[in-house]
Design an enzyme around this catalytic site. Structure first.
Site, PDB file in Angstrom:
ATOM      1  N   HIS A 119      74.918 -36.507 -47.623  1.00 22.35           N
ATOM      2  CA  HIS A 119      74.882 -37.055 -46.497  1.00 22.35           C
ATOM      3  C   HIS A 119      75.968 -36.357 -45.604  1.00 22.35           C
ATOM      4  O   HIS A 119      77.236 -36.466 -46.096  1.00 22.35           O
ATOM      5  CB  HIS A 119      74.724 -38.314 -46.249  1.00 22.35           C
TER       6      HIS A 119
ATOM      7  N   ASP B 153      66.679 -41.814 -48.054  1.00 20.24           N
ATOM      8  CA  ASP B 153      65.076 -41.218 -48.582  1.00 20.24           C
ATOM      9  C   ASP B 153      65.248 -41.231 -50.195  1.00 20.24           C
ATOM     10  O   ASP B 153      63.961 -41.089 -50.809  1.00 20.24           O
ATOM     11  CB  ASP B 153      65.349 -39.822 -48.348  1.00 20.24           C
TER      12      ASP B 153
HETATM   13  C1  SDX Z   1      68.550 -38.027 -43.554  1.00 22.75           C
HETATM   14  O1  SDX Z   1      72.261 -37.316 -40.275  1.00 22.75           O
HETATM   15  C2  SDX Z   1      71.571 -38.366 -40.403  1.00 22.75           C
HETATM   16  O2  SDX Z   1      72.120 -39.447 -40.307  1.00 22.75           O
HETATM   17  C3  SDX Z   1      70.247 -38.308 -41.546  1.00 22.75           C
HETATM   18  C4  SDX Z   1      69.493 -39.325 -41.718  1.00 22.75           C
HETATM   19  C5  SDX Z   1      69.117 -40.150 -40.578  1.00 22.75           C
HETATM   20  O3  SDX Z   1      68.688 -41.477 -40.962  1.00 22.75           O
HETATM   21  O4  SDX Z   1      68.794 -39.768 -39.833  1.00 22.75           O
HETATM   22  O5  SDX Z   1      70.572 -40.200 -42.730  1.00 22.75           O
HETATM   23  C6  SDX Z   1      68.345 -39.361 -42.512  1.00 22.75           C
HETATM   24  O6  SDX Z   1      68.389 -36.881 -42.980  1.00 22.75           O
HETATM   25  C7  SDX Z   1      69.286 -38.258 -44.876  1.00 22.75           C
HETATM   26  C8  SDX Z   1      69.492 -36.849 -45.731  1.00 22.75           C
HETATM   27  C9  SDX Z   1      68.122 -36.451 -46.459  1.00 22.75           C
HETATM   28  N1  SDX Z   1      68.077 -34.915 -47.018  1.00 22.75           N
HETATM   29  C10 SDX Z   1      68.213 -34.834 -48.147  1.00 22.75           C
HETATM   30  O7  SDX Z   1      68.428 -35.788 -49.096  1.00 22.75           O
HETATM   31  C11 SDX Z   1      68.238 -33.429 -48.693  1.00 22.75           C
HETATM   32  C12 SDX Z   1      69.234 -33.246 -49.836  1.00 22.75           C
HETATM   33  N2  SDX Z   1      70.693 -33.230 -49.304  1.00 22.75           N
HETATM   34  C13 SDX Z   1      71.379 -31.971 -48.922  1.00 22.75           C
HETATM   35  O8  SDX Z   1      70.616 -31.033 -48.362  1.00 22.75           O
HETATM   36  C14 SDX Z   1      72.637 -32.422 -47.988  1.00 22.75           C
HETATM   37  O9  SDX Z   1      73.300 -33.347 -48.467  1.00 22.75           O
HETATM   38  C15 SDX Z   1      72.659 -32.520 -46.437  1.00 22.75           C
HETATM   39  C16 SDX Z   1      71.731 -32.030 -45.748  1.00 22.75           C
HETATM   40  C17 SDX Z   1      71.738 -34.058 -46.356  1.00 22.75           C
HETATM   41  C18 SDX Z   1      74.033 -32.772 -45.885  1.00 22.75           C
HETATM   42  O10 SDX Z   1      74.128 -31.387 -45.788  1.00 22.75           O
HETATM   43  P1  SDX Z   1      75.825 -30.959 -45.235  1.00 22.75           P
HETATM   44  O11 SDX Z   1      76.417 -32.079 -44.800  1.00 22.75           O
HETATM   45  O12 SDX Z   1      75.680 -29.775 -44.514  1.00 22.75           O
HETATM   46  O13 SDX Z   1      76.483 -30.822 -46.563  1.00 22.75           O
HETATM   47  P2  SDX Z   1      76.682 -29.546 -47.455  1.00 22.75           P
HETATM   48  O14 SDX Z   1      75.234 -28.692 -47.576  1.00 22.75           O
HETATM   49  O15 SDX Z   1      77.567 -28.564 -46.757  1.00 22.75           O
HETATM   50  O16 SDX Z   1      76.966 -29.850 -48.928  1.00 22.75           O
HETATM   51  C19 SDX Z   1      78.252 -30.011 -49.303  1.00 22.75           C
HETATM   52  C20 SDX Z   1      78.436 -29.697 -50.620  1.00 22.75           C
HETATM   53  C21 SDX Z   1      77.854 -28.241 -51.091  1.00 22.75           C
HETATM   54  O17 SDX Z   1      78.211 -27.764 -52.268  1.00 22.75           O
HETATM   55  P3  SDX Z   1      79.551 -26.669 -52.072  1.00 22.75           P
HETATM   56  O18 SDX Z   1      79.189 -25.777 -51.192  1.00 22.75           O
HETATM   57  O19 SDX Z   1      80.796 -27.698 -51.539  1.00 22.75           O
HETATM   58  O20 SDX Z   1      79.719 -26.211 -53.567  1.00 22.75           O
HETATM   59  O21 SDX Z   1      77.638 -30.680 -51.560  1.00 22.75           O
HETATM   60  C22 SDX Z   1      76.542 -29.535 -52.301  1.00 22.75           C
HETATM   61  C23 SDX Z   1      76.262 -28.636 -51.453  1.00 22.75           C
HETATM   62  O22 SDX Z   1      75.572 -27.394 -52.000  1.00 22.75           O
HETATM   63  N3  SDX Z   1      75.369 -30.664 -52.087  1.00 22.75           N
HETATM   64  C24 SDX Z   1      74.397 -30.767 -52.915  1.00 22.75           C
HETATM   65  C25 SDX Z   1      73.397 -31.907 -52.426  1.00 22.75           C
HETATM   66  N4  SDX Z   1      74.027 -32.327 -51.039  1.00 22.75           N
HETATM   67  C26 SDX Z   1      74.999 -31.372 -50.889  1.00 22.75           C
HETATM   68  N5  SDX Z   1      74.285 -30.311 -54.150  1.00 22.75           N
HETATM   69  C27 SDX Z   1      73.006 -30.785 -54.771  1.00 22.75           C
HETATM   70  N6  SDX Z   1      72.074 -31.603 -54.350  1.00 22.75           N
HETATM   71  C28 SDX Z   1      72.341 -32.308 -53.222  1.00 22.75           C
HETATM   72  N7  SDX Z   1      71.416 -33.086 -52.622  1.00 22.75           N
END
Ligand code: SDX
Length: 433
Positions: free
Chosen positions: A310, A367
Site C-alpha cells: 500500500h 483487497d
Molecule cells: C487500494 O491509495 C489507497 O488508499 C488505495 C486503497 C483505497 O482504499 O482507496 O487503499 C485501495 O487500491 C489498495 C491497493 C490494491 N492494490 C493491490 O493490492 C495491487 C498490489 N499492490 C501493489 O501493486 C502496490 O503495493 C501498490 C500499487 C498498492 C502500491 O504501490 P507503490 O506505493 O507505488 O509501491 P511500489 O510499487 O513502489 O512498491 C515498493 C516496492 C517495490 O519493490 P522495489 O522496487 O523496492 O524492489 O515493493 C514492491 C515493489 O516491487 N511491491 C510488491 C508488491 N507491492 C509492492 N512486490 C510484490 N507484490 C506486491 N504486491
C-alpha cells in the site's frame, strides 16, 4: 474545522538566495510546506511522481496514519464504525460530518428509497451491451448518463444536496444490480420500499421469479461491514480523480464516473478481483506457497502478490484485519469451506515472515480478504470492484463537495519537466528519411 496552523518555516537555499515557505500543521500533527509561490519565486517546480510527497488539499473527512495503521472517518475509528453502524449511517457521516440522529437517518433512508429507481429509458441501455461487458464499463457509462436524465446538476445545499446525494447513492446500487442481471440474461428486479439499502442490493442481485431469494442476516451484516470498509480513504487514486475532474467544474455524476474508471485498475480497486484470480490460479495450477512468494519478488515475473502492499500503510491495513475476521465469520456461519481462504492465510503467514516483504513493509491491504467473503455471498468476481465502487461512492461525494466549497481550491493543473526535442525546423516531406 478545515483549520491548519502555521508552526514555522522551511528554508530553500538556491543559487545563493534564501527562500522561506510556511510550514502548516493539521489537527493530527501532519505537517506540510505551503509552496504556492515556489515557481514565481525561484522558477523551480517540484517533481514528485505519484504524488507520494504532495498534499493536494486540506481535508476534514478522513485521517490515515500509515505507520500506526490508523484509519478514522470524521474522527471515528474504522473498527468502531464497522462494528456499530450501517453503511448508510457512515455515508451520512462522510457527507454531513456527523452521524445522523434517528430523524435524519429516517429522512435520508426515505430519500434513498424514493430515488432508487432509474428512468425506464435507462434500463433499455443495458440491452445493447454484449453479455461479456465488464460491469465496471457499464457502471461508469451509466453514471455519467445520469446527468442526462437528472439535469439539475447544481448539487446545492441542505435538502437539495441531500436529494442529489441520495439519488446518486441509491442509483449506483440499482445500476450495479441491473448490470449483473443483464450479464446473466435474467429479468431486472426492482428495489422494494420494504427493504434496507443493502437488503435491496442483494435482493435485486439474486431474486428471480423462479427462485425466491431469502435474505440472510449474516450476509446483510457482512456486506454492510464491507461497504463501510470501502467508504473512504482520503486522497487515493480514484478520489483524486473525482477531485481533479470536479475541479474543472464538471458535474457530480461526471466526476464520480471518472472515479469509477480510476478504481477499475488492478493496482487500485480492481485488486479485489485480481486477488481471487491469483488465488484461483494458485489452486488450479497447484502452485506452492513458496513458489508464489519467490515469483512475486521476481521483477521479471508478472506474478504479483495482489492484495499486498500500500502506498500509505506501512503496517497492517486496519481494514484488512476487519475484512479477515468478517470473512472467517461469514464462512463459518454459512458453513462454507473455501480453499482460497486457506491459501490466502498461508500466503499472508509466509509473506509476513519474508525479508523481502518485511523490509518493504508490505502487508495485506483491504483487497486481500474481501473477495473471498463476496464469493461466499455468491457475488461473481467481475462484480467485486463494482461493490468497491458502491462502498466508495459516499467518500467520492464528500470529497467532491469539500473541494467545491474550499476557497483554496483552483482547477487542478500539475506542471511537468519537459525532456522532448528542442526547437527544430520542419523538413518538407519529399526530403524526409
Ligand atoms: C487500494 O491509495 C489507497 O488508499 C488505495 C486503497 C483505497 O482504499 O482507496 O487503499 C485501495 O487500491 C489498495 C491497493 C490494491 N492494490 C493491490 O493490492 C495491487 C498490489 N499492490 C501493489 O501493486 C502496490 O503495493 C501498490 C500499487 C498498492 C502500491 O504501490 P507503490 O506505493 O507505488 O509501491 P511500489 O510499487 O513502489 O512498491 C515498493 C516496492 C517495490 O519493490 P522495489 O522496487 O523496492 O524492489 O515493493 C514492491 C515493489 O516491487 N511491491 C510488491 C508488491 N507491492 C509492492 N512486490 C510484490 N507484490 C506486491 N504486491
Amino acid at each position: 474545522m478545515h483549520e491548519v496552523k502555521e508552526v514555522g518555516a522551511a528554508e530553500l537555499i538556491y543559487e545563493g538566495n534564501s527562500y522561506k515557505y510556511p510550514v502548516i500543521e493539521g489537527s493530527e500533527g501532519e505537517r506540510s510546506i505551503r509552496m504556492g509561490s515556489l515557481r514565481a519565486d525561484t522558477k523551480l517546480i517540484s517533481y514528485d511522481p505519484g504524488y507520494g510527497n504532495t498534499a493536494s488539499c486540506i481535508s476534514d473527512i478522513t485521517f490515515i496514519d500509515g505507520e500506526k495503521g490508523i484509519l478514522r472517518h470524521r474522527g471515528y475509528p474504522i473498527d468502531e464504525l464497522a462494528n456499530n453502524c450501517t453503511f448508510i449511517e457512515v455515508a451520512y457521516l462522510l457527507v454531513h460530518g456527523h452521524l445522523p440522529n434517528q430523524n435524519q437517518l429516517t429522512y435520508f433512508s426515505r430519500l434513498l428509497n424514493r430515488h432508487s429507481l432509474i428512468h425506464e429509458d435507462m434500463r433499455n441501455f443495458f440491452k445493447n451491451y454484449p453479455d461479456h461487458a465488464h460491469p465496471m464499463a457499464i457502471l461508469s457509462a451509466m453514471m455519467v448518463s445520469l446527468s442526462s436524465f437528472y439535469p439539475e446538476l447544481n448539487v446545492g445545499e441542505g435538502e437539495e444536496m441531500d436529494l442529489t446525494v441520495a439519488r446518486l447513492l441509491a442509483k449506483i446500487r440499482t445500476l450495479a444490480a441491473l448490470s449483473y442481471k443483464q450479464s446473466e440474461g435474467h429479468p431486472h428486479v426492482y428495489p422494494s420500499s420494504k427493504m434496507t439499502y443493502v437488503e435491496n442490493f442483494l435482493n435485486m442481485m439474486f431474486y428471480t421469479p423462479v427462485a425466491n431469494y431469502e435474505l440472510d442476516p449474516v450476509t446483510v451484516r457482512a456486506l454492510n461491514k464491507l461497504l463501510i470498509l470501502h467508504a473512504d480513504h482520503e486522497q487515493n487514486c480514484s478520489t483524486s480523480a473525482v477531485r481533479l475532474v470536479g475541479s474543472s467544474g464538471a458535474n457530480l455524476y461526471a466526476s464520480i464516473a471518472a472515479g469509477i474508471c480510476a478504481l477499475w485498475g488492478p493496482l487500485h480497486g480492481g485488486a479485489n478481483q485480481a486477488v481471487i484470480e491469483m488465488l484461483d490460479q494458485i489452486r488450479r495450477e497447484g502452485l506452492t506457497i513458496d513458489a508464489c512468494i519467490e515469483r512475486s519478488k521476481d521483477k521479471d515475473d508478472p506474478f504479483r502478490l495482489m492484495g499486498f502492499g500500500h502506498r500509505v500503510y506501512k503496517s497492517y491495513d486496519p481494514r484488512a484485519k476487519i475484512a479477515k475476521q468478517a470473512c472467517e465469520d461469514v464462512l463459518n456461519k454459512l458453513g462454507i469451506k473455501d480453499e482460497l481462504l486457506d491459501i490466502a492465510i498461508q500466503l499472508e503467514d509466509r509473506a509476513l515472515n519474508d525479508d523481502y516483504f518485511v523490509s518493504r513493509k508490505l502487508y495485506p491491504n483491504v483487497d486481500f480478504y474481501t473477495g473471498i467473503t463476496l464469493r461466499a455471498m455468491g457475488i461473481p468476481t467481475n462484480m467485486f470492484t463494482v461493490i468497491f465502487a458502491i462502498g466508495r461512492a459516499p467518500g467520492w461525494i464528500a470529497h467532491w463537495l469539500e473541494q467545491r466549497d474550499d476557497p483554496d481550491q483552483r482547477i487542478g493543473r500539475p506542471r511537468q519537466v519537459y525532456t522532448g526535442p528542442q526547437e527544430r525546423k520542419i523538413i518538407p516531406i519529399e526530403n524526409r528519411d
